[in-house]
Enzyme design. Structure first.
Site, PDB file in Angstrom:
ATOM      1  N   PRO A 267       6.690   3.742 -15.589  1.00 23.13           N
ATOM      2  CG  PRO A 267       7.854   2.355 -14.118  1.00 23.13           C
ATOM      3  CD  PRO A 267       6.480   2.817 -14.453  1.00 23.13           C
ATOM      4  CG  ASP A 444       4.796  -0.409 -16.800  1.00 22.62           C
ATOM      5  OD1 ASP A 444       5.659  -0.125 -15.951  1.00 22.62           O
ATOM      6  OD2 ASP A 444       3.569  -0.281 -16.596  1.00 22.62           O
ATOM      7  CG  HIS A 445      12.014  -0.979 -15.622  1.00 20.26           C
ATOM      8  ND1 HIS A 445      12.214  -2.341 -15.642  1.00 20.26           N
ATOM      9  CD2 HIS A 445      13.256  -0.441 -15.572  1.00 20.26           C
ATOM     10  CE1 HIS A 445      13.506  -2.616 -15.593  1.00 20.26           C
ATOM     11  NE2 HIS A 445      14.167  -1.471 -15.554  1.00 20.26           N
ATOM     12  NE  ARG A 446       3.761   0.536 -13.523  1.00 21.73           N
ATOM     13  CZ  ARG A 446       2.510   1.003 -13.624  1.00 21.73           C
ATOM     14  NH1 ARG A 446       1.897   1.497 -12.553  1.00 21.73           N
ATOM     15  NH2 ARG A 446       1.876   0.993 -14.787  1.00 21.73           N
ATOM     16  CB  VAL A 448       8.819  -5.604 -18.974  1.00 22.75           C
ATOM     17  CG1 VAL A 448       9.846  -6.294 -19.864  1.00 22.75           C
ATOM     18  CG2 VAL A 448       7.397  -5.970 -19.400  1.00 22.75           C
TER      19      VAL A 448
END
Length: 474
Positions: A267, A444-446, A448
């Protein structure tokens, strides 16, 4: 009774990178009937990662090339067959070799086989360069019962055409980019005097030799920036309606697959910031003029951006991470392998500088220059493109202000560095012209969250506004 002992050995397409399944044959350097020696480069292939020269691991005479240039071959498939001298020791002890004619003295037995580095060939201290021949080497044996078996000495080669040899008769040692440069400039590496460590021929040696051959001799500084010829590609298919179809293979195919996998797996979140880089541009000019990083070191704004990002990562190591889907864990990487996106004639590649976070500014500048030059030559090795942890893409060189970069697969962040433009800016309470750029950080929102991503981007911006902070923060 005299018998001819001759056998056929096959050379298969090796896996020149980690997990690669195929490679395209770009060019052959030998043909049927040519004599080849252990470690001699016989062809150049392109994988999904880079173009690589393949050395053959034995001596003999080329019997057959199984595929023409331009064909994609699976790893493990035979690509060349070579006729080699057999060993007459299966039925009886080896007997003395009957010399067919009083030629030149036979060479001494070959030295111990050494591991071959792609693009170099084996290095030995006593090996002599064998001449190219168009006849098959034959070994004869007579059934006798000598008092003791005698060693079999190879038949002396025919007298070679007069060519310049490097000291010791070895195959010239040079990295693939240097070989490509020599080929483009029409320089025979055997005639070049090496000045590099352990007798390796450098780019400067090739340029110096080319300059010496020119009439009048061209300055070395001009030769250093000679344009590199791009590979000649087959014309694309054109339909009656004027549509053009371009095959997707090699680097472009791998890039397309990687970008699709990244875009639909991680994401993405992208943040932007405009930065006054007037002081950074002055800092770059000062480093260029002073030469304090080294006379031959190339200094650019990208160097300062890279150092700023590495400093920010040092302050916020959580962004230098990787997502482990199988274990459902976040892996914090022990070192920063900084990738630099590079556009090449074969497509976009992202080689990386290993352990870039531990390098000084001078060391980083040297590594960056070598990485970019090797990429432009199309000779980046697969190892240089593996293990990256964070990437910079310099879209500013194309006059682009910013973008939303897609993550390199397996990495947590990528920074886009836009064009530097003179814009009106409020500085010390007044609107004045300043040098301004736009940075874009995708992550990567997983791994960060918004806070961590914002802190890293803000730190990079602060360091570019006041580059002296690189000393105090680093």
């Amino acid at each position: 009774m005299t018998t001819e002992v001759r056998s056929l050995r096959e050379f298969k397409m090796p896996d020149v990178g980690e997990g690669l399944t195929e490679a395209e044959i770009l060019s052959w350097f030998v043909k049927p009937g040519d004599t080849v020696t252990d470690g001699q480069v016989v062809c150049e292939v392109e994988t999904a990662k880079a173009a690589v020269e393949l050395p053959i691991p034995f001596n003999g005479v080329v019997e057959k090339l199984h595929f023409p240039e331009g064909v994609t071959v699976d790893v493990g498939t035979v690509i060349i067959s070579v006729a080699v001298a057999g060993e007459a020791g299966a039925a009886a002890p080896a007997a003395p070799v009957a010399a067919p004619a009083p030629e030149a003295p036979a060479e001494s037995a070959e030295p111990e086989r050494r591991e071959v580095l792609v693009g170099y060939g084996p290095r030995t201290g006593t090996a002599q360069r064998r001449a190219r021949r168009t006849t098959t080497t034959k070994v004869t044996a007579t059934k006798q019962a000598p008092a003791a078996p005698a060693p079999v000495a190879p038949v002396a080669p025919a007298a070679p055409a007069p060519v310049a040899e490097v000291p010791g008769g070895e195959r010239p040692l040079a990295k693939p980019p240097v070989r490509k440069l020599a080929k483009d400039l029409g320089v025979d590496l055997r005639a070049v005097t090496p000045t590099g460590r352990d007798g390796v021929i450098t780019r400067e040696d090739v340029h110096a030799h080319a300059a010496a051959l020119a009439a009048p001799a061209a300055p070395v500084a001009e030769a250093a920036v000679a344009p590199v010829a791009e590979p000649v590609l087959a014309p694309p298919a054109v339909s009656a309606a004027g549509d053009v179809r371009v095959p997707i293979k090699g680097v472009r195919k791998a890039t397309a697959q990687a970008m699709v996998a990244s875009a639909f797996t991680a994401p993405h979140v992208t943040e932007f910031v405009q930065v006054d880089v007037t002081r950074t541009m002055k800092f770059v000019r000062r480093l260029k003029e002073s030469g304090e990083l080294g006379r031959d070191v190339r200094v650019s704004p990208l160097l300062i951006v890279a150092k700023a990002l590495l400093t920010a990562i040092k302050r916020h190591p959580g962004i230098n991470a990787q997502w482990d889907e199988a274990a459902q864990e976040i892996v914090l990487k022990g070192q920063v392998n900084l990738g630099i996106a590079a556009a090449t004639p074969r497509g976009l590649i992202v080689p990386n500088i290993k352990d870039a976070g531990s390098k000084t500014l001078a060391g980083l500048a040297t590594s960056l220059g070598e990485l970019v030059e090797t990429a432009r030559q199309g000779k980046t090795s697969p190892a240089d493109m593996q293990g990256g942890t964070v990437t910079i893409t310099n879209v500013g060189v194309f006059g682009v202000d910013t973008g939303t970069p897609i993550l390199n697969p397996g990495e947590a962040a990528i920074l886009a560095f836009g064009a530097v433009r003179e814009l009106p800016w409020v500085h010390k309470g007044k609107v004045v012209p300043r040098q301004v750029t736009t940075l874009a950080l995708s992550f990567d929102h997983r791994l960060v969250d918004g806070e961590l991503g914002s802190k890293v981007l803000a730190d990079v911006a602060a360091l570019l506004e006041r580059p002296k902070r690189l000393i105090t923060w680093g």
